[in-house]
Design an enzyme around this catalytic site. Structure first.
Site, mmCIF file in Angstrom:
data_model
loop_
_atom_site.group_PDB
_atom_site.id
_atom_site.type_symbol
_atom_site.label_atom_id
_atom_site.label_comp_id
_atom_site.label_asym_id
_atom_site.label_seq_id
_atom_site.Cartn_x
_atom_site.Cartn_y
_atom_site.Cartn_z
ATOM 1 N N LYS A 195 0.830 -1.211 0.000
ATOM 2 C CA LYS A 195 0.000 0.000 0.000
ATOM 3 C C LYS A 195 0.856 1.249 0.000
ATOM 4 O O LYS A 195 0.462 2.266 -0.571
ATOM 5 C CB LYS A 195 -0.990 -0.008 1.170
ATOM 6 C CG LYS A 195 -2.092 -1.046 0.960
ATOM 7 C CD LYS A 195 -3.401 -0.698 1.614
ATOM 8 C CE LYS A 195 -4.476 -1.673 1.156
ATOM 9 N NZ LYS A 195 -5.721 -1.616 1.872
ATOM 10 N N LYS A 277 -4.019 -9.810 -6.509
ATOM 11 C CA LYS A 277 -5.307 -9.978 -5.827
ATOM 12 C C LYS A 277 -6.372 -9.057 -6.412
ATOM 13 O O LYS A 277 -6.069 -7.923 -6.799
ATOM 14 C CB LYS A 277 -5.100 -9.625 -4.336
ATOM 15 C CG LYS A 277 -6.275 -9.930 -3.451
ATOM 16 C CD LYS A 277 -6.030 -9.446 -2.021
ATOM 17 C CE LYS A 277 -6.468 -8.022 -1.836
ATOM 18 N NZ LYS A 277 -6.748 -7.617 -0.462
ATOM 19 N N LYS A 280 -10.878 -3.962 -4.225
ATOM 20 C CA LYS A 280 -11.962 -3.022 -4.512
ATOM 21 C C LYS A 280 -11.440 -1.666 -4.978
ATOM 22 O O LYS A 280 -12.139 -0.943 -5.683
ATOM 23 C CB LYS A 280 -12.910 -2.888 -3.318
ATOM 24 C CG LYS A 280 -12.301 -2.401 -2.022
ATOM 25 C CD LYS A 280 -13.381 -2.209 -0.971
ATOM 26 C CE LYS A 280 -13.354 -3.200 0.160
ATOM 27 N NZ LYS A 280 -12.134 -3.194 0.996
HETATM 28 N N1 AQP Z 1 -9.366 -10.933 -3.664
HETATM 29 C C1 AQP Z 1 -9.688 -11.443 -2.491
HETATM 30 N N2 AQP Z 1 -9.778 -12.778 -2.317
HETATM 31 C C2 AQP Z 1 -10.126 -13.308 -1.120
HETATM 32 N N3 AQP Z 1 -10.393 -12.554 -0.035
HETATM 33 C C3 AQP Z 1 -10.311 -11.223 -0.173
HETATM 34 N N4 AQP Z 1 -10.505 -10.207 0.709
HETATM 35 C C4 AQP Z 1 -10.297 -9.023 0.078
HETATM 36 N N5 AQP Z 1 -9.971 -9.244 -1.206
HETATM 37 C C5 AQP Z 1 -9.955 -10.594 -1.377
HETATM 38 C C6 AQP Z 1 -10.897 -10.376 2.098
HETATM 39 O O1 AQP Z 1 -11.982 -9.490 2.355
HETATM 40 C C7 AQP Z 1 -11.917 -9.084 3.717
HETATM 41 C C8 AQP Z 1 -12.097 -7.614 3.811
HETATM 42 O O2 AQP Z 1 -11.038 -6.953 3.178
HETATM 43 P P1 AQP Z 1 -10.789 -5.424 3.470
HETATM 44 O O3 AQP Z 1 -11.804 -4.638 2.788
HETATM 45 O O4 AQP Z 1 -10.761 -5.181 4.924
HETATM 46 O O5 AQP Z 1 -9.370 -5.137 2.977
HETATM 47 P P2 AQP Z 1 -8.507 -5.651 1.808
HETATM 48 O O6 AQP Z 1 -8.044 -7.049 2.056
HETATM 49 O O7 AQP Z 1 -7.441 -4.636 1.626
HETATM 50 O O8 AQP Z 1 -9.529 -5.684 0.608
HETATM 51 P P3 AQP Z 1 -9.394 -4.953 -0.750
HETATM 52 O O9 AQP Z 1 -10.602 -5.289 -1.561
HETATM 53 O O10 AQP Z 1 -8.065 -5.242 -1.388
HETATM 54 O O11 AQP Z 1 -9.514 -3.442 -0.301
HETATM 55 P P4 AQP Z 1 -8.637 -2.200 -0.697
HETATM 56 O O12 AQP Z 1 -8.618 -2.170 -2.210
HETATM 57 O O13 AQP Z 1 -9.368 -1.032 -0.120
HETATM 58 O O14 AQP Z 1 -7.301 -2.400 -0.099
HETATM 59 C C9 AQP Z 1 -10.591 -9.562 4.263
HETATM 60 O O15 AQP Z 1 -10.816 -10.709 5.058
HETATM 61 C C10 AQP Z 1 -9.797 -9.931 3.044
HETATM 62 O O16 AQP Z 1 -8.885 -10.969 3.291
#
Ligand code: AQP
Length: 411
Positions: A195, A277, A280
Protein backbone atom coordinates in the site's frame (compact mmCIF):
# COMPACT_ATOMS: atom_id res chain seq x y z
CA UNK A 1 -39.40 -25.41 19.58
CA UNK A 2 -41.83 -27.43 21.73
CA UNK A 3 -41.98 -24.87 24.55
CA UNK A 4 -42.40 -21.87 22.38
CA UNK A 5 -46.13 -21.29 22.65
CA UNK A 6 -45.98 -21.89 26.40
CA UNK A 7 -43.14 -19.39 26.57
CA UNK A 8 -45.04 -16.77 24.57
CA UNK A 9 -48.03 -17.08 26.90
CA UNK A 10 -45.82 -16.73 29.97
CA UNK A 11 -44.00 -13.79 28.49
CA UNK A 12 -47.23 -12.00 27.66
CA UNK A 13 -48.49 -12.53 31.21
CA UNK A 14 -45.24 -11.15 32.52
CA UNK A 15 -45.47 -8.10 30.27
CA UNK A 16 -48.96 -7.40 31.52
CA UNK A 17 -47.87 -7.74 35.16
CA UNK A 18 -44.56 -5.85 34.98
CA UNK A 19 -44.23 -2.17 35.94
CA UNK A 20 -44.30 -0.08 32.78
CA UNK A 21 -40.59 0.85 32.77
CA UNK A 22 -39.54 -2.79 33.00
CA UNK A 23 -41.72 -4.06 30.21
CA UNK A 24 -40.29 -6.06 27.40
CA UNK A 25 -40.51 -4.46 24.00
CA UNK A 26 -43.23 -5.92 21.78
CA UNK A 27 -42.69 -9.65 21.50
CA UNK A 28 -40.49 -10.34 18.54
CA UNK A 29 -39.98 -14.07 18.08
CA UNK A 30 -36.87 -13.53 15.99
CA UNK A 31 -35.12 -11.84 18.89
CA UNK A 32 -35.79 -14.44 21.50
CA UNK A 33 -32.63 -16.07 22.82
CA UNK A 34 -32.76 -19.45 24.47
CA UNK A 35 -30.39 -21.09 26.91
CA UNK A 36 -30.83 -24.75 27.55
CA UNK A 37 -30.06 -26.02 31.02
CA UNK A 38 -29.55 -29.71 31.49
CA UNK A 39 -28.47 -32.05 34.25
CA UNK A 40 -28.09 -29.44 36.93
CA UNK A 41 -28.80 -29.94 40.61
CA UNK A 42 -31.73 -28.32 42.37
CA UNK A 43 -29.65 -25.64 44.15
CA UNK A 44 -28.22 -24.45 40.85
CA UNK A 45 -31.60 -24.52 39.19
CA UNK A 46 -32.95 -22.34 42.03
CA UNK A 47 -30.21 -19.75 41.42
CA UNK A 48 -31.01 -19.73 37.71
CA UNK A 49 -34.66 -19.21 38.53
CA UNK A 50 -33.82 -16.30 40.89
CA UNK A 51 -31.62 -14.72 38.23
CA UNK A 52 -34.33 -15.25 35.67
CA UNK A 53 -36.86 -13.48 37.90
CA UNK A 54 -34.64 -10.41 38.39
CA UNK A 55 -33.64 -10.08 34.76
CA UNK A 56 -36.97 -10.87 33.19
CA UNK A 57 -36.05 -14.20 31.77
CA UNK A 58 -38.72 -16.78 31.46
CA UNK A 59 -37.83 -20.20 32.77
CA UNK A 60 -39.78 -23.03 31.20
CA UNK A 61 -38.79 -26.60 31.86
CA UNK A 62 -35.16 -26.89 30.73
CA UNK A 63 -35.02 -23.58 28.90
CA UNK A 64 -34.42 -19.96 29.76
CA UNK A 65 -35.78 -17.45 27.28
CA UNK A 66 -34.89 -13.80 26.94
CA UNK A 67 -35.50 -11.01 24.49
CA UNK A 68 -32.70 -8.88 25.88
CA UNK A 69 -29.33 -9.95 24.51
CA UNK A 70 -27.38 -8.17 27.24
CA UNK A 71 -29.26 -9.97 30.01
CA UNK A 72 -28.64 -13.17 28.15
CA UNK A 73 -24.90 -12.43 28.11
CA UNK A 74 -24.95 -11.40 31.76
CA UNK A 75 -26.48 -14.73 32.58
CA UNK A 76 -23.72 -16.61 30.76
CA UNK A 77 -21.15 -14.54 32.61
CA UNK A 78 -22.71 -15.25 35.97
CA UNK A 79 -22.98 -18.94 35.23
CA UNK A 80 -19.93 -19.50 33.03
CA UNK A 81 -20.48 -23.25 32.79
CA UNK A 82 -23.48 -22.45 30.63
CA UNK A 83 -23.37 -21.04 27.17
CA UNK A 84 -19.64 -21.44 26.65
CA UNK A 85 -19.79 -19.90 23.20
CA UNK A 86 -16.83 -19.26 20.97
CA UNK A 87 -16.52 -15.77 19.55
CA UNK A 88 -16.11 -14.90 15.88
CA UNK A 89 -15.15 -11.46 14.58
CA UNK A 90 -14.31 -10.04 11.21
CA UNK A 91 -14.75 -6.88 9.20
CA UNK A 92 -14.53 -5.24 5.81
CA UNK A 93 -13.30 -1.73 5.01
CA UNK A 94 -15.83 0.64 3.45
CA UNK A 95 -13.09 1.76 1.07
CA UNK A 96 -14.98 1.08 -2.17
CA UNK A 97 -17.65 -1.12 -3.67
CA UNK A 98 -17.25 -4.66 -2.39
CA UNK A 99 -15.91 -7.27 -4.78
CA UNK A 100 -16.49 -10.98 -5.27
CA UNK A 101 -13.07 -11.32 -3.57
CA UNK A 102 -14.52 -9.77 -0.40
CA UNK A 103 -17.63 -11.94 -0.85
CA UNK A 104 -16.01 -15.31 -1.52
CA UNK A 105 -12.91 -14.77 0.62
CA UNK A 106 -14.66 -13.30 3.64
CA UNK A 107 -18.36 -12.38 3.84
CA UNK A 108 -19.76 -15.68 2.59
CA UNK A 109 -17.66 -17.43 5.23
CA UNK A 110 -19.09 -15.15 7.93
CA UNK A 111 -22.40 -16.92 7.42
CA UNK A 112 -20.82 -20.34 7.97
CA UNK A 113 -20.83 -19.99 11.76
CA UNK A 114 -23.91 -21.42 13.47
CA UNK A 115 -25.78 -19.97 16.45
CA UNK A 116 -23.40 -21.67 18.88
CA UNK A 117 -20.93 -18.87 18.10
CA UNK A 118 -21.14 -15.30 19.35
CA UNK A 119 -20.58 -13.34 16.11
CA UNK A 120 -19.35 -9.76 15.64
CA UNK A 121 -19.07 -8.30 12.14
CA UNK A 122 -18.01 -4.71 11.78
CA UNK A 123 -17.53 -2.17 9.04
CA UNK A 124 -13.97 -1.04 9.67
CA UNK A 125 -14.14 2.62 8.75
CA UNK A 126 -11.15 3.58 10.94
CA UNK A 127 -9.01 1.32 8.76
CA UNK A 128 -10.38 2.88 5.58
CA UNK A 129 -8.90 6.33 6.33
CA UNK A 130 -5.35 4.99 6.13
CA UNK A 131 -5.96 5.77 2.44
CA UNK A 132 -7.62 9.09 1.51
CA UNK A 133 -11.39 8.74 1.21
CA UNK A 134 -13.99 11.16 -0.14
CA UNK A 135 -16.05 12.12 2.97
CA UNK A 136 -19.45 11.86 1.21
CA UNK A 137 -18.58 8.34 0.04
CA UNK A 138 -17.22 7.29 3.41
CA UNK A 139 -20.48 8.49 4.98
CA UNK A 140 -22.57 6.42 2.55
CA UNK A 141 -20.59 3.20 2.38
CA UNK A 142 -21.08 1.89 5.93
CA UNK A 143 -24.83 1.69 5.17
CA UNK A 144 -24.09 -0.20 1.96
CA UNK A 145 -21.61 -2.53 3.63
CA UNK A 146 -24.02 -3.27 6.45
CA UNK A 147 -26.86 -3.87 3.98
CA UNK A 148 -24.55 -6.20 2.03
CA UNK A 149 -23.70 -8.16 5.18
CA UNK A 150 -27.41 -8.61 5.77
CA UNK A 151 -28.19 -9.33 2.11
CA UNK A 152 -25.48 -12.03 2.14
CA UNK A 153 -27.32 -13.77 4.96
CA UNK A 154 -26.14 -12.22 8.23
CA UNK A 155 -29.26 -11.97 10.35
CA UNK A 156 -29.03 -8.80 12.44
CA UNK A 157 -30.90 -10.46 15.30
CA UNK A 158 -28.31 -13.22 15.57
CA UNK A 159 -25.11 -11.34 14.69
CA UNK A 160 -23.73 -8.15 16.19
CA UNK A 161 -23.37 -5.86 13.18
CA UNK A 162 -21.76 -2.50 13.80
CA UNK A 163 -19.51 0.28 12.58
CA UNK A 164 -16.02 0.29 14.08
CA UNK A 165 -15.82 4.04 14.75
CA UNK A 166 -19.06 3.84 16.78
CA UNK A 167 -17.13 1.92 19.45
CA UNK A 168 -14.25 4.21 20.50
CA UNK A 169 -12.56 1.40 22.45
CA UNK A 170 -11.13 0.10 19.13
CA UNK A 171 -8.96 3.20 18.81
CA UNK A 172 -8.15 3.24 22.53
CA UNK A 173 -6.95 -0.36 22.60
CA UNK A 174 -5.24 0.21 19.24
CA UNK A 175 -3.04 2.87 20.86
CA UNK A 176 -2.26 0.66 23.83
CA UNK A 177 -1.31 -2.23 21.55
CA UNK A 178 0.95 0.10 19.54
CA UNK A 179 3.06 0.24 22.68
CA UNK A 180 3.37 -3.55 22.70
CA UNK A 181 4.22 -3.92 19.02
CA UNK A 182 7.72 -3.61 17.63
CA UNK A 183 8.69 -1.29 14.80
CA UNK A 184 10.47 -4.21 13.12
CA UNK A 185 7.31 -6.34 13.20
CA UNK A 186 5.23 -3.67 11.50
CA UNK A 187 7.98 -3.02 8.95
CA UNK A 188 7.75 -6.61 7.78
CA UNK A 189 4.03 -6.43 6.87
CA UNK A 190 3.64 -7.00 3.15
CA UNK A 191 0.36 -5.06 2.98
CA UNK A 192 2.20 -1.98 4.31
CA UNK A 193 4.85 -2.40 1.63
CA UNK A 194 2.22 -2.85 -1.11
CA UNK A 195 0.00 0.00 0.00
CA UNK A 196 2.84 2.42 0.64
CA UNK A 197 4.12 1.85 -2.88
CA UNK A 198 0.59 2.30 -4.29
CA UNK A 199 0.00 5.47 -2.24
CA UNK A 200 3.52 6.89 -2.17
CA UNK A 201 2.16 10.44 -1.73
CA UNK A 202 0.52 9.46 1.58
CA UNK A 203 2.58 6.95 3.53
CA UNK A 204 1.02 7.88 6.86
CA UNK A 205 1.57 6.43 10.34
CA UNK A 206 -1.92 4.87 10.28
CA UNK A 207 -0.98 2.78 7.25
CA UNK A 208 2.01 1.55 9.21
CA UNK A 209 0.09 0.76 12.42
CA UNK A 210 -2.97 -0.68 10.60
CA UNK A 211 -2.17 -4.21 11.93
CA UNK A 212 -2.24 -3.09 15.59
CA UNK A 213 -5.67 -1.55 15.05
CA UNK A 214 -6.73 -4.85 13.50
CA UNK A 215 -5.30 -6.68 16.53
CA UNK A 216 -7.37 -4.34 18.70
CA UNK A 217 -10.56 -5.15 16.74
CA UNK A 218 -9.94 -8.84 17.35
CA UNK A 219 -8.65 -8.84 20.93
CA UNK A 220 -11.26 -6.40 22.21
CA UNK A 221 -13.94 -9.10 21.90
CA UNK A 222 -11.80 -12.01 23.14
CA UNK A 223 -12.20 -13.48 19.67
CA UNK A 224 -11.52 -17.17 19.08
CA UNK A 225 -11.95 -17.29 15.30
CA UNK A 226 -11.36 -14.69 12.56
CA UNK A 227 -12.68 -15.53 9.08
CA UNK A 228 -10.49 -13.72 6.52
CA UNK A 229 -8.87 -14.08 3.11
CA UNK A 230 -5.26 -15.29 2.95
CA UNK A 231 -3.97 -11.71 2.47
CA UNK A 232 -4.80 -11.05 6.13
CA UNK A 233 -2.91 -14.08 7.46
CA UNK A 234 0.22 -12.09 8.29
CA UNK A 235 -1.80 -9.49 10.23
CA UNK A 236 -3.56 -12.24 12.10
CA UNK A 237 -0.24 -13.82 13.07
CA UNK A 238 0.82 -10.46 14.43
CA UNK A 239 -2.40 -10.16 16.45
CA UNK A 240 -1.61 -13.56 17.98
CA UNK A 241 1.94 -12.45 18.81
CA UNK A 242 0.71 -9.24 20.42
CA UNK A 243 -1.87 -11.14 22.50
CA UNK A 244 0.74 -13.64 23.66
CA UNK A 245 3.23 -10.89 24.50
CA UNK A 246 0.65 -8.95 26.52
CA UNK A 247 -0.48 -12.12 28.31
CA UNK A 248 3.10 -12.95 29.16
CA UNK A 249 3.67 -9.55 30.77
CA UNK A 250 0.33 -9.18 32.59
CA UNK A 251 -1.10 -12.69 32.87
CA UNK A 252 -4.05 -14.06 30.97
CA UNK A 253 -5.82 -11.06 29.41
CA UNK A 254 -6.60 -11.78 25.77
CA UNK A 255 -7.85 -14.86 23.95
CA UNK A 256 -5.29 -15.82 21.32
CA UNK A 257 -7.27 -15.94 18.05
CA UNK A 258 -7.17 -18.44 15.19
CA UNK A 259 -7.79 -17.65 11.55
CA UNK A 260 -10.49 -19.29 9.46
CA UNK A 261 -9.33 -19.20 5.87
CA UNK A 262 -11.39 -21.00 3.27
CA UNK A 263 -8.96 -23.11 1.24
CA UNK A 264 -10.81 -22.81 -2.06
CA UNK A 265 -11.53 -19.09 -2.12
CA UNK A 266 -8.75 -17.66 0.02
CA UNK A 267 -7.52 -15.40 -2.79
CA UNK A 268 -9.60 -14.34 -5.78
CA UNK A 269 -7.36 -12.78 -8.39
CA UNK A 270 -7.79 -9.75 -10.64
CA UNK A 271 -9.43 -10.55 -13.99
CA UNK A 272 -6.98 -8.28 -15.81
CA UNK A 273 -3.82 -9.31 -13.96
CA UNK A 274 -4.41 -12.79 -12.55
CA UNK A 275 -1.22 -12.85 -10.51
CA UNK A 276 -2.49 -9.91 -8.40
CA UNK A 277 -5.31 -9.98 -5.83
CA UNK A 278 -8.71 -8.64 -6.88
CA UNK A 279 -9.05 -5.40 -4.87
CA UNK A 280 -11.96 -3.02 -4.51
CA UNK A 281 -9.69 -0.01 -5.00
CA UNK A 282 -8.23 -1.28 -8.29
CA UNK A 283 -8.52 1.63 -10.75
CA UNK A 284 -9.24 -0.75 -13.66
CA UNK A 285 -12.99 -1.56 -13.47
CA UNK A 286 -12.58 -4.56 -15.82
CA UNK A 287 -10.20 -6.20 -13.36
CA UNK A 288 -12.82 -6.36 -10.63
CA UNK A 289 -16.29 -7.88 -10.36
CA UNK A 290 -18.35 -6.02 -7.78
CA UNK A 291 -21.05 -7.84 -5.83
CA UNK A 292 -23.60 -5.30 -7.04
CA UNK A 293 -22.60 -5.28 -10.72
CA UNK A 294 -25.46 -5.94 -13.16
CA UNK A 295 -25.63 -9.32 -14.89
CA UNK A 296 -24.59 -7.71 -18.19
CA UNK A 297 -21.56 -6.05 -16.59
CA UNK A 298 -20.52 -9.27 -14.89
CA UNK A 299 -20.70 -11.26 -18.13
CA UNK A 300 -18.90 -8.53 -20.05
CA UNK A 301 -16.05 -8.47 -17.50
CA UNK A 302 -15.64 -12.25 -17.53
CA UNK A 303 -15.62 -12.24 -21.34
CA UNK A 304 -12.65 -9.86 -21.18
CA UNK A 305 -10.80 -11.81 -18.47
CA UNK A 306 -7.14 -12.50 -19.21
CA UNK A 307 -6.45 -16.21 -19.79
CA UNK A 308 -3.67 -17.75 -21.93
CA UNK A 309 -3.11 -19.04 -25.45
CA UNK A 310 -3.64 -22.76 -24.72
CA UNK A 311 -7.43 -22.99 -25.02
CA UNK A 312 -7.52 -25.70 -22.35
CA UNK A 313 -9.66 -25.39 -19.21
CA UNK A 314 -7.25 -26.88 -16.70
CA UNK A 315 -6.36 -25.88 -13.14
CA UNK A 316 -2.62 -25.31 -12.87
CA UNK A 317 -0.17 -22.89 -11.27
CA UNK A 318 1.18 -21.93 -14.70
CA UNK A 319 -2.35 -20.98 -15.85
CA UNK A 320 -3.29 -18.28 -13.28
CA UNK A 321 -6.08 -16.68 -15.33
CA UNK A 322 -7.90 -19.94 -16.12
CA UNK A 323 -7.31 -21.30 -12.60
CA UNK A 324 -8.84 -18.15 -11.12
CA UNK A 325 -11.91 -18.54 -13.33
CA UNK A 326 -12.21 -22.20 -12.31
CA UNK A 327 -12.05 -21.16 -8.64
CA UNK A 328 -14.82 -18.60 -9.14
CA UNK A 329 -16.97 -21.05 -11.12
CA UNK A 330 -16.53 -23.70 -8.44
CA UNK A 331 -17.44 -21.23 -5.69
CA UNK A 332 -20.78 -20.48 -7.37
CA UNK A 333 -21.64 -24.00 -8.55
CA UNK A 334 -20.16 -26.20 -5.82
CA UNK A 335 -18.41 -28.36 -8.47
CA UNK A 336 -14.98 -29.93 -8.02
CA UNK A 337 -11.96 -29.05 -10.17
CA UNK A 338 -12.26 -32.39 -12.00
CA UNK A 339 -15.95 -31.79 -12.74
CA UNK A 340 -15.23 -28.33 -14.14
CA UNK A 341 -12.34 -29.59 -16.28
CA UNK A 342 -14.51 -32.41 -17.62
CA UNK A 343 -17.45 -30.06 -18.29
CA UNK A 344 -15.37 -27.78 -20.51
CA UNK A 345 -13.06 -30.35 -22.13
CA UNK A 346 -12.76 -29.51 -25.82
CA UNK A 347 -14.62 -26.17 -25.43
CA UNK A 348 -13.05 -22.84 -26.24
CA UNK A 349 -12.44 -20.21 -23.56
CA UNK A 350 -15.40 -18.19 -24.91
CA UNK A 351 -17.98 -20.75 -23.72
CA UNK A 352 -16.15 -21.24 -20.44
CA UNK A 353 -15.97 -17.51 -19.66
CA UNK A 354 -19.66 -17.10 -20.48
CA UNK A 355 -20.56 -19.97 -18.12
CA UNK A 356 -18.44 -18.45 -15.31
CA UNK A 357 -20.08 -15.04 -15.83
CA UNK A 358 -23.58 -16.54 -15.77
CA UNK A 359 -22.92 -18.66 -12.67
CA UNK A 360 -21.50 -15.64 -10.86
CA UNK A 361 -24.30 -13.26 -11.91
CA UNK A 362 -27.01 -15.81 -11.03
CA UNK A 363 -25.35 -16.61 -7.69
CA UNK A 364 -25.25 -12.92 -6.77
CA UNK A 365 -28.77 -12.04 -8.00
CA UNK A 366 -30.54 -12.78 -4.67
CA UNK A 367 -27.92 -10.68 -2.83
CA UNK A 368 -28.50 -7.75 -5.20
CA UNK A 369 -32.29 -7.95 -4.78
CA UNK A 370 -32.11 -8.15 -1.00
CA UNK A 371 -29.58 -5.31 -0.92
CA UNK A 372 -31.97 -3.05 -2.85
CA UNK A 373 -34.75 -3.88 -0.42
CA UNK A 374 -32.59 -3.17 2.64
CA UNK A 375 -31.18 0.08 1.30
CA UNK A 376 -34.72 1.43 0.90
CA UNK A 377 -35.11 1.41 4.70
CA UNK A 378 -32.29 3.57 6.04
CA UNK A 379 -33.97 3.93 9.43
CA UNK A 380 -33.77 0.17 9.92
CA UNK A 381 -30.08 0.15 8.97
CA UNK A 382 -29.48 2.93 11.48
CA UNK A 383 -31.30 0.97 14.17
CA UNK A 384 -29.17 -2.11 13.39
CA UNK A 385 -25.97 -0.04 13.59
CA UNK A 386 -27.02 1.50 16.89
CA UNK A 387 -28.07 -1.79 18.51
CA UNK A 388 -24.88 -3.45 17.23
CA UNK A 389 -22.67 -0.66 18.58
CA UNK A 390 -24.40 -0.78 21.99
CA UNK A 391 -23.89 -4.49 22.26
CA UNK A 392 -20.29 -4.39 20.99
CA UNK A 393 -19.49 -1.55 23.41
CA UNK A 394 -20.70 -3.66 26.30
CA UNK A 395 -18.14 -6.38 25.52
CA UNK A 396 -15.45 -3.87 24.64
CA UNK A 397 -15.87 -2.17 28.03
CA UNK A 398 -15.31 -5.46 29.82
CA UNK A 399 -12.00 -6.06 28.03
CA UNK A 400 -10.92 -2.44 28.41
CA UNK A 401 -11.48 -2.39 32.14
CA UNK A 402 -9.35 -5.55 32.45
CA UNK A 403 -6.61 -4.06 30.25
CA UNK A 404 -6.58 -0.71 32.06
CA UNK A 405 -6.38 -2.42 35.44
CA UNK A 406 -3.55 -4.73 34.35
CA UNK A 407 -1.50 -1.93 32.81
CA UNK A 408 -1.89 0.21 35.91
CA UNK A 409 -4.09 3.07 34.69
CA UNK A 410 -5.98 4.91 37.43
CA UNK A 411 -9.70 4.28 37.13
N1 AQP B 1 -9.37 -10.93 -3.66
C1 AQP B 1 -9.69 -11.44 -2.49
N2 AQP B 1 -9.78 -12.78 -2.32
C2 AQP B 1 -10.13 -13.31 -1.12
N3 AQP B 1 -10.39 -12.55 -0.03
C3 AQP B 1 -10.31 -11.22 -0.17
N4 AQP B 1 -10.51 -10.21 0.71
C4 AQP B 1 -10.30 -9.02 0.08
N5 AQP B 1 -9.97 -9.24 -1.21
C5 AQP B 1 -9.95 -10.59 -1.38
C6 AQP B 1 -10.90 -10.38 2.10
O1 AQP B 1 -11.98 -9.49 2.35
C7 AQP B 1 -11.92 -9.08 3.72
C8 AQP B 1 -12.10 -7.61 3.81
O2 AQP B 1 -11.04 -6.95 3.18
P1 AQP B 1 -10.79 -5.42 3.47
O3 AQP B 1 -11.80 -4.64 2.79
O4 AQP B 1 -10.76 -5.18 4.92
O5 AQP B 1 -9.37 -5.14 2.98
P2 AQP B 1 -8.51 -5.65 1.81
O6 AQP B 1 -8.04 -7.05 2.06
O7 AQP B 1 -7.44 -4.64 1.63
O8 AQP B 1 -9.53 -5.68 0.61
P3 AQP B 1 -9.39 -4.95 -0.75
O9 AQP B 1 -10.60 -5.29 -1.56
O10 AQP B 1 -8.06 -5.24 -1.39
O11 AQP B 1 -9.51 -3.44 -0.30
P4 AQP B 1 -8.64 -2.20 -0.70
O12 AQP B 1 -8.62 -2.17 -2.21
O13 AQP B 1 -9.37 -1.03 -0.12
O14 AQP B 1 -7.30 -2.40 -0.10
C9 AQP B 1 -10.59 -9.56 4.26
O15 AQP B 1 -10.82 -10.71 5.06
C10 AQP B 1 -9.80 -9.93 3.04
O16 AQP B 1 -8.88 -10.97 3.29
Amino acid sequence: MPFFSHFCRQLQNKVAAAPKENRFPALDKRKVRVIMIKNENTAKRRSYAAFAEIFHFVFVENHLFSQKPLYFELFKETFPMIGDMKTVLSGVQPSGNLTIGNYLGAIRNFTAFPDEYKRFYCVVDLHAITVRQVPAELRRRPYETLALYMACGLDETKNTLFVQSHVPAHAELGWILDCYTMFGELSRMTQFKDKSSKHSENVNAGLFTYPTLMASDILLYQTDVVPVGIDQKQHLELARNIAERFNQVYGDTFTVPDGYISKDTMKIMSLAEPTAKMSKSDPNPNAVVYILDSKDDIIRKFKKAVTDSEAEVRFSEDKPGVSNLITIYRAFTGKSVEEVEAEFRGCGYGDFKLAVGEACADGLAPVRDEFARLMADKAHLEAVMKAGADEAAYYARKTMSKVRRKIGFVN
